[in-house]
Design an enzyme around this catalytic site. Sequence first.
Site, PDB file in Angstrom:
ATOM      1  N   TYR A   1      -5.957   9.278  17.646  1.00  0.00           N
ATOM      2  CA  TYR A   1      -6.634   7.985  17.615  1.00  0.00           C
ATOM      3  C   TYR A   1      -7.025   7.560  19.020  1.00  0.00           C
ATOM      4  O   TYR A   1      -6.455   8.010  20.020  1.00  0.00           O
ATOM      5  CB  TYR A   1      -5.732   6.923  16.979  1.00  0.00           C
ATOM      6  CG  TYR A   1      -4.493   6.618  17.779  1.00  0.00           C
ATOM      7  CD1 TYR A   1      -4.482   5.630  18.762  1.00  0.00           C
ATOM      8  CD2 TYR A   1      -3.319   7.332  17.552  1.00  0.00           C
ATOM      9  CE1 TYR A   1      -3.353   5.359  19.507  1.00  0.00           C
ATOM     10  CE2 TYR A   1      -2.179   7.069  18.300  1.00  0.00           C
ATOM     11  CZ  TYR A   1      -2.194   6.076  19.267  1.00  0.00           C
ATOM     12  OH  TYR A   1      -1.072   5.812  20.009  1.00  0.00           O
TER      13      TYR A   1
ATOM     14  N   PHE B   1      -6.854   0.343  25.071  1.00  0.00           N
ATOM     15  CA  PHE B   1      -5.462  -0.092  25.205  1.00  0.00           C
ATOM     16  C   PHE B   1      -4.475   0.997  24.815  1.00  0.00           C
ATOM     17  O   PHE B   1      -3.306   0.946  25.212  1.00  0.00           O
ATOM     18  CB  PHE B   1      -5.193  -1.366  24.392  1.00  0.00           C
ATOM     19  CG  PHE B   1      -5.378  -1.209  22.913  1.00  0.00           C
ATOM     20  CD1 PHE B   1      -4.361  -0.723  22.112  1.00  0.00           C
ATOM     21  CD2 PHE B   1      -6.577  -1.561  22.318  1.00  0.00           C
ATOM     22  CE1 PHE B   1      -4.539  -0.577  20.751  1.00  0.00           C
ATOM     23  CE2 PHE B   1      -6.764  -1.418  20.960  1.00  0.00           C
ATOM     24  CZ  PHE B   1      -5.734  -0.922  20.166  1.00  0.00           C
ATOM     25  N   ASP B   2      -4.911   1.999  24.060  1.00  0.00           N
ATOM     26  CA  ASP B   2      -4.012   3.088  23.690  1.00  0.00           C
ATOM     27  C   ASP B   2      -4.844   4.238  23.138  1.00  0.00           C
ATOM     28  O   ASP B   2      -5.846   4.005  22.448  1.00  0.00           O
ATOM     29  CB  ASP B   2      -3.005   2.623  22.637  1.00  0.00           C
ATOM     30  CG  ASP B   2      -1.866   3.612  22.437  1.00  0.00           C
ATOM     31  OD1 ASP B   2      -1.705   4.517  23.288  1.00  0.00           O
ATOM     32  OD2 ASP B   2      -1.135   3.479  21.441  1.00  0.00           O
TER      33      ASP B   2
ATOM     34  N   ILE C   1       0.512  -0.893  11.452  1.00  0.00           N
ATOM     35  CA  ILE C   1      -0.150  -2.154  11.127  1.00  0.00           C
ATOM     36  C   ILE C   1      -0.874  -2.045   9.782  1.00  0.00           C
ATOM     37  O   ILE C   1      -1.265  -0.955   9.345  1.00  0.00           O
ATOM     38  CB  ILE C   1      -1.132  -2.582  12.233  1.00  0.00           C
ATOM     39  CG1 ILE C   1      -2.209  -1.513  12.473  1.00  0.00           C
ATOM     40  CG2 ILE C   1      -0.391  -2.909  13.513  1.00  0.00           C
ATOM     41  CD1 ILE C   1      -3.266  -1.932  13.475  1.00  0.00           C
TER      42      ILE C   1
ATOM     43  N   TYR D   1      -2.099  -7.191  14.881  1.00  0.00           N
ATOM     44  CA  TYR D   1      -0.891  -7.745  15.482  1.00  0.00           C
ATOM     45  C   TYR D   1      -0.831  -9.268  15.413  1.00  0.00           C
ATOM     46  O   TYR D   1      -0.007  -9.894  16.078  1.00  0.00           O
ATOM     47  CB  TYR D   1      -0.757  -7.259  16.928  1.00  0.00           C
ATOM     48  CG  TYR D   1      -0.488  -5.772  17.002  1.00  0.00           C
ATOM     49  CD1 TYR D   1       0.801  -5.277  16.881  1.00  0.00           C
ATOM     50  CD2 TYR D   1      -1.535  -4.865  17.161  1.00  0.00           C
ATOM     51  CE1 TYR D   1       1.057  -3.912  16.928  1.00  0.00           C
ATOM     52  CE2 TYR D   1      -1.298  -3.502  17.206  1.00  0.00           C
ATOM     53  CZ  TYR D   1      -0.005  -3.027  17.089  1.00  0.00           C
ATOM     54  OH  TYR D   1       0.246  -1.680  17.126  1.00  0.00           O
TER      55      TYR D   1
ATOM     56  N   PHE E   1     -10.552   1.301  16.240  1.00  0.00           N
ATOM     57  CA  PHE E   1      -9.911   2.609  16.368  1.00  0.00           C
ATOM     58  C   PHE E   1     -10.828   3.719  15.866  1.00  0.00           C
ATOM     59  O   PHE E   1     -11.437   3.587  14.797  1.00  0.00           O
ATOM     60  CB  PHE E   1      -8.629   2.683  15.527  1.00  0.00           C
ATOM     61  CG  PHE E   1      -7.491   1.852  16.020  1.00  0.00           C
ATOM     62  CD1 PHE E   1      -6.597   2.342  16.960  1.00  0.00           C
ATOM     63  CD2 PHE E   1      -7.289   0.575  15.525  1.00  0.00           C
ATOM     64  CE1 PHE E   1      -5.527   1.576  17.394  1.00  0.00           C
ATOM     65  CE2 PHE E   1      -6.214  -0.193  15.944  1.00  0.00           C
ATOM     66  CZ  PHE E   1      -5.336   0.313  16.886  1.00  0.00           C
TER      67      PHE E   1
END
Length: 213
Positions: free
Chosen positions: A134, A144-145, A162, A188, A205
Amino acid sequence: MTVLSGVYIPMSFDTIEQRVSYGVGRQLGDQLRNNPFKEFDITAVQAGIADALADAASQVSDEDLNDAFSIISKKLQEQEQAAAKEASAEGEVFLADNAKRDEVTVTESGLQYEVITTGEGEKPSAESTVSVHYHGTFANGDVFDSSVERGQPAEFPVNGVIAGWTEALQLMTEGSKWKLTIPYDLAYGERGSQGAIPPYATLVFDVELLSIK
């Protein structure tokens, strides 16, 4: 270098004691820099440290300190609330614009997905454990990731992530790659996540379902 009254002054750290002292100060400075309250007066900070180390009486009364902390705390809360409202409004606009694209499907929950490639494998259940790659960004494109950037797929139970992911993964077949746009209430929420994800954040994503374990 060190700082005195806002002026940088070069220093040499020749002894072990000086280097350790600098390290302590550097750690404290890093903590202060990352604090939500940014308007530190470096001279006042130095005075507080010096008085504490000398075990001297505080130059500011407990009452004045409590009043000051209360005012700053209220100011920070107001700033956080304003930022959260702005993020929520920006997310709603982003989601509305994205939903207009022909390639995007919007589910009943509000999850938005775009099929990039379709695999020929099976679909996981909520109880399945999956391996995925991902790449996660905010609506503005900031990353962010990303397991892709780390070069290491992630493994987790479908019902352990999530809500937006849990829903999407059960619609995907092995080998599929989708682009997910997830509203904050399926991500979140109103609180965000440990500073990494701000409150009310809409998340995007690229998700590739590699395999079902």
